[in-house]
Write an enzyme that holds these catalytic residues in place. Sequence first.
Site, mmCIF file in Angstrom:
data_model
loop_
_atom_site.group_PDB
_atom_site.id
_atom_site.type_symbol
_atom_site.label_atom_id
_atom_site.label_comp_id
_atom_site.label_asym_id
_atom_site.label_seq_id
_atom_site.Cartn_x
_atom_site.Cartn_y
_atom_site.Cartn_z
ATOM 1 N N LYS A 22 0.831 -1.212 0.000
ATOM 2 C CA LYS A 22 0.000 0.000 0.000
ATOM 3 C C LYS A 22 0.871 1.269 0.000
ATOM 4 O O LYS A 22 0.628 2.191 -0.779
ATOM 5 C CB LYS A 22 -0.937 -0.024 1.217
ATOM 6 N N SER A 23 1.871 1.299 0.851
ATOM 7 C CA SER A 23 2.713 2.504 0.944
ATOM 8 C C SER A 23 3.412 2.781 -0.386
ATOM 9 O O SER A 23 3.476 3.920 -0.847
ATOM 10 C CB SER A 23 3.785 2.315 2.020
ATOM 11 N N GLY A 95 -5.327 7.837 5.496
ATOM 12 C CA GLY A 95 -4.435 8.802 6.139
ATOM 13 C C GLY A 95 -3.200 9.070 5.289
ATOM 14 O O GLY A 95 -2.709 10.202 5.231
ATOM 15 N N ARG A 123 -9.014 11.779 12.580
ATOM 16 C CA ARG A 123 -7.568 11.602 12.751
ATOM 17 C C ARG A 123 -6.829 12.940 12.762
ATOM 18 O O ARG A 123 -7.224 13.882 12.095
ATOM 19 C CB ARG A 123 -7.035 10.647 11.672
ATOM 20 N N GLN A 170 4.569 9.179 7.502
ATOM 21 C CA GLN A 170 3.638 10.068 6.783
ATOM 22 C C GLN A 170 4.054 11.525 6.968
ATOM 23 O O GLN A 170 4.051 12.307 6.018
ATOM 24 C CB GLN A 170 2.211 9.851 7.279
ATOM 25 N N ASP A 322 1.623 -1.222 11.884
ATOM 26 C CA ASP A 322 0.283 -1.624 11.435
ATOM 27 C C ASP A 322 -0.058 -3.063 11.808
ATOM 28 O O ASP A 322 -1.164 -3.529 11.537
ATOM 29 C CB ASP A 322 0.182 -1.475 9.907
ATOM 30 N N LYS A 349 -4.810 5.574 14.786
ATOM 31 C CA LYS A 349 -4.859 4.929 13.463
ATOM 32 C C LYS A 349 -6.307 4.954 12.967
ATOM 33 O O LYS A 349 -7.108 5.744 13.451
ATOM 34 C CB LYS A 349 -4.303 3.508 13.570
ATOM 35 N N ARG A 353 -6.821 1.523 17.931
ATOM 36 C CA ARG A 353 -6.579 0.074 17.826
ATOM 37 C C ARG A 353 -6.290 -0.591 19.168
ATOM 38 O O ARG A 353 -6.565 -1.781 19.336
ATOM 39 C CB ARG A 353 -5.432 -0.200 16.841
ATOM 40 N N ARG A 397 -7.888 -3.330 9.407
ATOM 41 C CA ARG A 397 -7.006 -4.297 10.079
ATOM 42 C C ARG A 397 -7.671 -4.933 11.308
ATOM 43 O O ARG A 397 -7.320 -6.029 11.710
ATOM 44 C CB ARG A 397 -5.678 -3.639 10.439
HETATM 45 C C1 S3P Z 1 2.396 4.798 6.255
HETATM 46 C C2 S3P Z 1 2.933 5.144 7.470
HETATM 47 C C3 S3P Z 1 2.384 4.682 8.759
HETATM 48 C C4 S3P Z 1 1.423 3.514 8.583
HETATM 49 C C5 S3P Z 1 0.484 3.715 7.442
HETATM 50 C C6 S3P Z 1 1.228 3.913 6.138
HETATM 51 C C7 S3P Z 1 3.021 5.330 5.021
HETATM 52 O O1 S3P Z 1 1.671 5.752 9.361
HETATM 53 O O2 S3P Z 1 0.696 3.306 9.775
HETATM 54 O O3 S3P Z 1 -0.383 2.610 7.318
HETATM 55 O O4 S3P Z 1 2.723 4.816 3.929
HETATM 56 O O5 S3P Z 1 3.832 6.255 5.137
HETATM 57 P P1 S3P Z 1 2.410 6.822 10.313
HETATM 58 O O6 S3P Z 1 3.401 7.536 9.512
HETATM 59 O O7 S3P Z 1 1.313 7.725 10.799
HETATM 60 O O8 S3P Z 1 2.993 6.006 11.435
#
Ligand code: S3P
Length: 442
Positions: A22-23, A95, A123, A170, A322, A349, A353, A397
């Site tokens: 996903k990232s 997010g 959030r 993020q 995650d 999150k 969670r 999740r």
């Molecule tokens: C992500 C960073 C994480 C993760 C999210 C994806 C990203 O969040 O929990 O599912 O793709 O950069 P945080 O940066 O808020 O920890």
Amino acid sequence: MKALQSSKASPLSGTQRIPGDKSISHRSLMFGGLAQGETLISGLLEGEDVIATALAMRAMGAKIARGDDGLWRCEGVGIGFLKEPEDILNMGNSGTSTRLLGGLIAGHPINAVMTGDASLRKRPMKRIMTPLSEMGAEFMTREGGRLPMTIKGTDAVKGIEYRLPVASAQVKSAILLAGLTSDEKVTVIEETPTRDHTENMLRAFGHEIEIEELEDGAAAITVTGGQQLKGCAVDVPSDPSSAAFPCVAALINEGSGITLPRICMNERRNGIYTTLIEMGAEIEFKNERIEGGERTADLVINGTGVLKGIDVPAARVPSMIDEFPVLAVAAACADGTTRMTGLAELRVKESDRLAVMADGLSKCGVRLEMGEDSLTIHGTGKPPKGGVEVETHLDHRIAMSFMVLGTVTDEPVRVDDGQPILTSFPNFIDLMNDLGCDIQDV
Ligand code: S3P
């Protein structure tokens, strides 16, 4: 709302290809949509979160289309040339889309309004608003920095040296993306390493990025604008966070043997596997290789049904941020106590969670203690009881974790809403059932 039920599984067996990370998928669309020339993406995760990113990039001028061959082709606008979206950008549950695109918009002289679903609207956005405001963007949100959020970007992004107050990829990425249009140095200092897909992908698209280790052990990551990204081919590996669900399901079902090929094994993402191995899991990493700048491996998982409780080091949390919901399921089935600390971020999150897992597992008769930022689970080595329905609070999740738990309980486990699974793992139910699970709509 779509309720789901998971009933006792046969031992899991077979080989399944897990959807794209996903990232990396989000970033490939953002970079492809910004770059000059064509970017060809294979293995993109076609989940709702990633599609939200694609639609937003399109709304800002990028040409992004999926071919019949399953490949996604992007023609980027060029850094500095995102156009103002004509309508509100709906980020759904995502997010990552909100915070990373928030950074990109902040560095362009455009205005945009972002909103999302009921989970995303709860959030916190101040974590990106604080540094991006220092860089010259302006924001307006609801009380407490919640969406909807209006962003007034700037064409004169100021340099910044920003020490991250929370370990967040993020936030790091939002600042670096805003920095792509700055004439000055934009530096993010992170004390705890977080996922580095933005840094890796910047390099892959031909952008310079400097990473320096500071005396206190923190990393200073610097970009300077004035460069362009060059379109390239991105082959997205499979998502280690998604793979963790079938992995834990196999581990808690004795006699299971499954293979999950080409999982992204970036060392800032694989904490769950280190932890499960410490708990006694049999996981082999075969065919380890570097592909498109990311380490991948084929995971071969053998379920002995025997896991033991351990203390999870707090320093490992960012590399498995995650995966705590599904780790909690593994811990509930393990023999002995599992202590998890340093979990404050879990409260912000897609759902809280910590509270939601503690609540659902308690319903299943699991003995546990929840602290402000900790969770201690006392496993008995026997499966918890089922026969309960758990609320997922729009959190994919949570939904998938309880479906994994239902594979070992005597009575089925239900979740009130399995719909959020479509955000990150659209074929979860079919894939799990193909491996031997019994997950059904009810
Ligand atoms: C992500 C960073 C994480 C993760 C999210 C994806 C990203 O969040 O929990 O599912 O793709 O950069 P945080 O940066 O808020 O920890």
